[in-house]
Design a protein around this motif. Structure first.
Motif, PDB file in Angstrom:
ATOM      1  N   UNK A  48      31.725 -65.941 -15.066  1.00  0.00           N
ATOM      2  CA  UNK A  48      32.523 -66.128 -13.895  1.00  0.00           C
ATOM      3  C   UNK A  48      32.680 -64.607 -13.350  1.00  0.00           C
ATOM      4  N   UNK A  49      33.352 -64.584 -12.002  1.00  0.00           N
ATOM      5  CA  UNK A  49      33.809 -63.703 -11.347  1.00  0.00           C
ATOM      6  C   UNK A  49      34.741 -63.766 -10.340  1.00  0.00           C
ATOM      7  N   UNK A  50      35.570 -62.906 -10.193  1.00  0.00           N
ATOM      8  CA  UNK A  50      36.708 -62.815  -9.207  1.00  0.00           C
ATOM      9  C   UNK A  50      36.597 -61.680  -8.212  1.00  0.00           C
ATOM     10  N   UNK A  51      36.305 -61.750  -7.098  1.00  0.00           N
ATOM     11  CA  UNK A  51      35.986 -60.491  -6.242  1.00  0.00           C
ATOM     12  C   UNK A  51      36.622 -60.685  -4.930  1.00  0.00           C
ATOM     13  N   UNK A  54      37.273 -56.285  -0.156  1.00  0.00           N
ATOM     14  CA  UNK A  54      38.293 -55.079  -0.028  1.00  0.00           C
ATOM     15  C   UNK A  54      38.129 -53.952  -1.148  1.00  0.00           C
ATOM     16  N   UNK A  55      37.753 -54.650  -2.202  1.00  0.00           N
ATOM     17  CA  UNK A  55      37.683 -53.802  -3.713  1.00  0.00           C
ATOM     18  C   UNK A  55      36.306 -52.982  -3.948  1.00  0.00           C
ATOM     19  N   UNK A  56      36.552 -51.902  -4.202  1.00  0.00           N
ATOM     20  CA  UNK A  56      35.342 -50.862  -4.520  1.00  0.00           C
ATOM     21  C   UNK A  56      35.401 -50.412  -5.937  1.00  0.00           C
ATOM     22  N   UNK A  57      35.913 -51.226  -6.801  1.00  0.00           N
ATOM     23  CA  UNK A  57      36.002 -50.944  -8.356  1.00  0.00           C
ATOM     24  C   UNK A  57      35.883 -52.391  -9.131  1.00  0.00           C
ATOM     25  N   UNK A  79      44.415 -57.177 -13.310  1.00  0.00           N
ATOM     26  CA  UNK A  79      43.288 -56.213 -12.753  1.00  0.00           C
ATOM     27  C   UNK A  79      43.068 -56.563 -11.256  1.00  0.00           C
ATOM     28  N   UNK A  80      42.874 -57.672 -11.059  1.00  0.00           N
ATOM     29  CA  UNK A  80      42.476 -57.957  -9.556  1.00  0.00           C
ATOM     30  C   UNK A  80      43.550 -57.634  -8.518  1.00  0.00           C
ATOM     31  N   UNK A  81      44.893 -57.605  -8.980  1.00  0.00           N
ATOM     32  CA  UNK A  81      45.968 -57.285  -7.867  1.00  0.00           C
ATOM     33  C   UNK A  81      46.019 -55.728  -8.042  1.00  0.00           C
ATOM     34  N   UNK A  82      45.280 -55.026  -8.886  1.00  0.00           N
ATOM     35  CA  UNK A  82      45.244 -53.548  -9.081  1.00  0.00           C
ATOM     36  C   UNK A  82      44.052 -52.971  -8.084  1.00  0.00           C
ATOM     37  N   UNK A  83      43.292 -53.979  -7.636  1.00  0.00           N
ATOM     38  CA  UNK A  83      42.076 -53.503  -6.685  1.00  0.00           C
ATOM     39  C   UNK A  83      40.943 -53.654  -7.382  1.00  0.00           C
ATOM     40  N   UNK A  84      40.622 -54.337  -8.462  1.00  0.00           N
ATOM     41  CA  UNK A  84      39.516 -54.323  -9.135  1.00  0.00           C
ATOM     42  C   UNK A  84      38.800 -55.826  -9.117  1.00  0.00           C
ATOM     43  N   UNK A  85      37.445 -55.743  -8.708  1.00  0.00           N
ATOM     44  CA  UNK A  85      36.541 -57.041  -9.070  1.00  0.00           C
ATOM     45  C   UNK A  85      36.464 -57.277 -10.562  1.00  0.00           C
ATOM     46  N   UNK A 133      33.218 -47.355  -8.691  1.00  0.00           N
ATOM     47  CA  UNK A 133      33.800 -47.098  -9.926  1.00  0.00           C
ATOM     48  C   UNK A 133      33.244 -48.334 -10.638  1.00  0.00           C
ATOM     49  N   UNK A 134      32.866 -48.219 -11.930  1.00  0.00           N
ATOM     50  CA  UNK A 134      32.698 -49.413 -12.836  1.00  0.00           C
ATOM     51  C   UNK A 134      33.281 -49.186 -14.226  1.00  0.00           C
ATOM     52  N   UNK A 135      33.902 -50.207 -14.895  1.00  0.00           N
ATOM     53  CA  UNK A 135      34.590 -50.024 -16.179  1.00  0.00           C
ATOM     54  C   UNK A 135      34.193 -51.170 -17.032  1.00  0.00           C
ATOM     55  N   UNK A 136      34.277 -50.954 -18.146  1.00  0.00           N
ATOM     56  CA  UNK A 136      33.840 -51.807 -19.378  1.00  0.00           C
ATOM     57  C   UNK A 136      35.436 -51.877 -20.140  1.00  0.00           C
ATOM     58  N   UNK A 137      35.669 -53.314 -20.270  1.00  0.00           N
ATOM     59  CA  UNK A 137      36.704 -53.278 -21.000  1.00  0.00           C
ATOM     60  C   UNK A 137      36.406 -54.395 -22.178  1.00  0.00           C
ATOM     61  N   UNK A 138      36.463 -54.340 -23.415  1.00  0.00           N
ATOM     62  CA  UNK A 138      36.208 -55.010 -24.455  1.00  0.00           C
ATOM     63  C   UNK A 138      37.195 -55.237 -25.358  1.00  0.00           C
ATOM     64  N   UNK A 139      37.282 -56.566 -26.119  1.00  0.00           N
ATOM     65  CA  UNK A 139      38.217 -56.813 -27.097  1.00  0.00           C
ATOM     66  C   UNK A 139      37.450 -57.316 -28.257  1.00  0.00           C
TER      67      UNK A 139
END
Length: 152
Positions: A48-51, A54-57, A79-85, A133-139
């Motif tokens: 899934x994705x949420x994009x 306007x987002x560049x991160x 995260x989306x509200x803070x400008x991240x896809x 910018x690209x980030x990896x978040x893992x749990x």
């Protein structure tokens, strides 16, 4: 989409959680794009994705064992509200992805590296190269998978 007051932070406030999970976050979650891709061994993987244009991160979220992307709706919203896809997927044997054995309660995998190959397949499918910018978040187990992915 953020329905907090102008002076509040752009993430879910705990005191409003019950209200926003059933309204604002539910509406946001319904706007996701989703689908399935086939792994190298033809296992069907849910993504899934949420994009937003306007987002560049971007953040790629790797969930833990016995979890699904669906568990992270509030986090994705914040995260989306803070400008991240947001991009994520369900590991083989978990969530909406194919099971490798008949018992749906058991998340079986042949080799741990299958998780890494699956993750690479999903990342390639999304092509995140255009982001500034690209980030990896893992749990949890996702942290082990993401760490091994970065190592390779």
């Amino acid at each position: 989409m953020n329905q907090t007051s102008p002076n509040s932070p752009p993430y879910t406030q705990e005191s409003f959680f019950e209200q926003v999970i059933n309204t604002t976050i539910a509406d946001f979650w319904h706007s996701r794009e989703e689908g399935f891709i086939k792994s190298a061994d033809k296992t069907k993987l849910y993504w899934c994705k949420l994009t937003s244009p306007q987002h560049s991160k971007a953040i790629f979220v790797v969930n833990g064992r016995i979890e699904s992307c669906w568990k992270y709706q509030e986090l994705f919203y914040d995260f989306f509200q803070q400008g991240y896809d947001i991009y994520s997927f369900d590991h083989r044997g978990q969530g909406l992805s194919d099971r490798l054995i008949d018992d749906p309660q058991i998340g079986h995998v042949g080799e741990f590296d299958d998780y890494i190959l699956d993750m690479q397949r999903v990342i390639d499918h999304f092509d995140l190269s255009h982001y500034a910018q690209r980030f990896l978040v893992a749990h949890s187990m996702g942290g082990a998978i993401a760490t091994r992915y970065v190592q390779t």
